[in-house]
Scaffold this active site. Structure first.
Site, PDB file in Angstrom:
ATOM      1  N   ARG A  86       3.743 -10.115   7.979  1.00  0.00           N
ATOM      2  CA  ARG A  86       4.624  -9.181   8.678  1.00  0.00           C
ATOM      3  C   ARG A  86       4.532  -9.370  10.192  1.00  0.00           C
ATOM      4  O   ARG A  86       5.512  -9.209  10.918  1.00  0.00           O
ATOM      5  CB  ARG A  86       4.259  -7.747   8.288  1.00  0.00           C
ATOM      6  CG  ARG A  86       4.482  -7.446   6.805  1.00  0.00           C
ATOM      7  CD  ARG A  86       3.971  -6.058   6.435  1.00  0.00           C
ATOM      8  NE  ARG A  86       4.180  -5.757   5.021  1.00  0.00           N
ATOM      9  CZ  ARG A  86       3.270  -5.941   4.082  1.00  0.00           C
ATOM     10  NH1 ARG A  86       2.086  -6.439   4.394  1.00  0.00           N
ATOM     11  NH2 ARG A  86       3.524  -5.620   2.827  1.00  0.00           N
ATOM     12  N   ASP A 146       2.508   1.535   0.249  1.00  0.00           N
ATOM     13  CA  ASP A 146       1.191   0.992  -0.107  1.00  0.00           C
ATOM     14  C   ASP A 146       0.370   2.022  -0.887  1.00  0.00           C
ATOM     15  O   ASP A 146      -0.317   1.687  -1.853  1.00  0.00           O
ATOM     16  CB  ASP A 146       0.425   0.581   1.154  1.00  0.00           C
ATOM     17  CG  ASP A 146       1.223  -0.367   2.017  1.00  0.00           C
ATOM     18  OD1 ASP A 146       1.091  -1.579   1.843  1.00  0.00           O
ATOM     19  OD2 ASP A 146       2.010   0.125   2.842  1.00  0.00           O
ATOM     20  N   ARG A 149       1.739   2.183  -4.295  1.00  0.00           N
ATOM     21  CA  ARG A 149       1.255   1.022  -5.061  1.00  0.00           C
ATOM     22  C   ARG A 149      -0.176   1.246  -5.536  1.00  0.00           C
ATOM     23  O   ARG A 149      -0.525   0.921  -6.675  1.00  0.00           O
ATOM     24  CB  ARG A 149       1.337  -0.235  -4.185  1.00  0.00           C
ATOM     25  CG  ARG A 149       2.751  -0.752  -3.968  1.00  0.00           C
ATOM     26  CD  ARG A 149       2.806  -1.800  -2.879  1.00  0.00           C
ATOM     27  NE  ARG A 149       4.122  -2.430  -2.797  1.00  0.00           N
ATOM     28  CZ  ARG A 149       4.621  -3.005  -1.710  1.00  0.00           C
ATOM     29  NH1 ARG A 149       3.898  -3.033  -0.596  1.00  0.00           N
ATOM     30  NH2 ARG A 149       5.819  -3.551  -1.726  1.00  0.00           N
ATOM     31  N   HIS A 173       0.440  -1.207   8.188  1.00  0.00           N
ATOM     32  CA  HIS A 173       1.162  -1.620   6.987  1.00  0.00           C
ATOM     33  C   HIS A 173       1.148  -3.144   6.997  1.00  0.00           C
ATOM     34  O   HIS A 173       2.039  -3.794   7.526  1.00  0.00           O
ATOM     35  CB  HIS A 173       2.605  -1.098   7.011  1.00  0.00           C
ATOM     36  CG  HIS A 173       3.462  -1.658   5.905  1.00  0.00           C
ATOM     37  ND1 HIS A 173       3.150  -1.509   4.576  1.00  0.00           N
ATOM     38  CD2 HIS A 173       4.607  -2.379   5.950  1.00  0.00           C
ATOM     39  CE1 HIS A 173       4.075  -2.110   3.844  1.00  0.00           C
ATOM     40  NE2 HIS A 173       4.970  -2.645   4.644  1.00  0.00           N
TER      41      HIS A 173
END
Length: 315
Positions: A86, A146, A149, A173
């Site tokens: 990212r 997240d 998840r 993140h």
């Protein structure tokens, strides 16, 4: 009912519009994208099914058409490609953001800006700077997904409904995020105790495997289908709903911190109370010494990139 604008009609933007339409929390959804033909196709597809949902007008719009939005969801930017982190996207997406954030802020001065594009923590910080908005009204989607998840994977491993998992993924993140194992509960029972009661293996190795799986989820999806979309859209709809309905929900969005475990002037994900005004309150959470070190390391990584872009901006 509210006006929600979505900047970017790629996989995430279009899927988010679909999820919002199904939830019935907007009276108007404006979709904007540099590729007007693609955006028009998405709008037409959504409108064809809109009579089966709560009344909502879905339109193709220019930046000017986002005027007086209650929430602007920003998904525009260069997508993450297989093999990219990212943070590899910082420079490309910052240049894109400079081209439209000030105008959006001027057109919707009372809106809440919800940043999704990666790296979300850095781009949320830059949106805060470029918009001139108060920090409470510039939010990054952070580790809401997240954390979801984590709950899904733990639910599967422990054989329970993942909604009974009470715990968070905090920090960036991205690759420096971490799980707050020290305070994680299963139905108000410490996870280690729950595992023992149910004869399920639980040790530091288990924690490490699950944390790595959570961190790498997006990479695994991107490798197979090119982009994440459905789960991101569900997370964004959850954040949007908490704001529009003034729920006072606690979600791990990315927000500007002020002396949080010594961290200031950086966007990171921590437990945050969300309501109609955006960030209602940043909540303190007890971290173990190991988790505190991970949080500081995550903050230092983010601040390196922020400093680099601030330097560029001032030159």
């Amino acid at each position: 009912m509210s006006k929600i604008s979505i900047i970017g009609a790629g996989a995430i933007g279009a899927t988010t519009a679909f999820a919002l339409l199904q939830r019935g929390i907007a009276r108007e959804i404006v979709i904007n994208d540099i590729n007007q033909e693609k955006a028009l196709g998405e709008v037409m597809d959504l409108m064809h099914g809109s009579s089966l949902c709560s009344p909502c007008n879905v339109t193709l719009g220019s930046i000017e058409d986002t005027k007086d939005s209650d929430i602007v969801i920003i998904t525009a930017g260069s997508p993450q490609k297989p093999g990219e982190t990212r943070l590899d996207l910082v420079d490309k997406n910052y240049e894109i953001f400079k081209s439209f954030i000030p105008q959006i802020a001027k057109l919707s001065p009372n809106s809440i800006l919800l940043v999704v594009s990666n790296p979300v923590d850095i781009l949320a910080y830059m949106t805060y700077k470029l918009s001139g908005f108060p920090k409470e009204r510039v939010i990054g989607s952070g580790t809401v997904l997240d954390t979801a998840r984590l709950r899904s994977l733990l639910g599967k491993y422990l054989g329970i409904d993942g909604r009974n998992v009470q715990g968070y993924v905090l920090g960036e993140h991205g690759d420096s995020e971490f799980v707050t194992w020290s305070s994680l509960m299963i139905g108000n029972i410490p996870v280690k105790s729950f595992s023992e009661q149910n004869s399920i293996t639980w040790d530091i190795g288990t924690e490490n495997v699950i944390a790595e799986d959570v961190k790498n989820c997006a990479y695994e999806v991107i490798k197979r289908k090119g982009a994440t979309a459905f789960s991101v859209a569900i997370a964004l709809t959850r954040i949007t709903e908490a704001i529009i309905r003034d729920e006072k929900s606690i979600l791990t969005v990315s927000t500007l911190l002020d002396n949080y475990y010594g961290v200031s002037d950086a966007y990171l994900s921590v437990p945050t109370l969300l309501g109609r005004n955006g960030i209602e309150k940043v909540l303190n959470i007890h971290l173990s010494k190991v988790e505190e070190r991970k949080f500081i390391a995550s903050a230092n990584l983010i601040k390196e990139y922020i400093d680099r872009i601030n330097t560029k901006q001032n030159n």
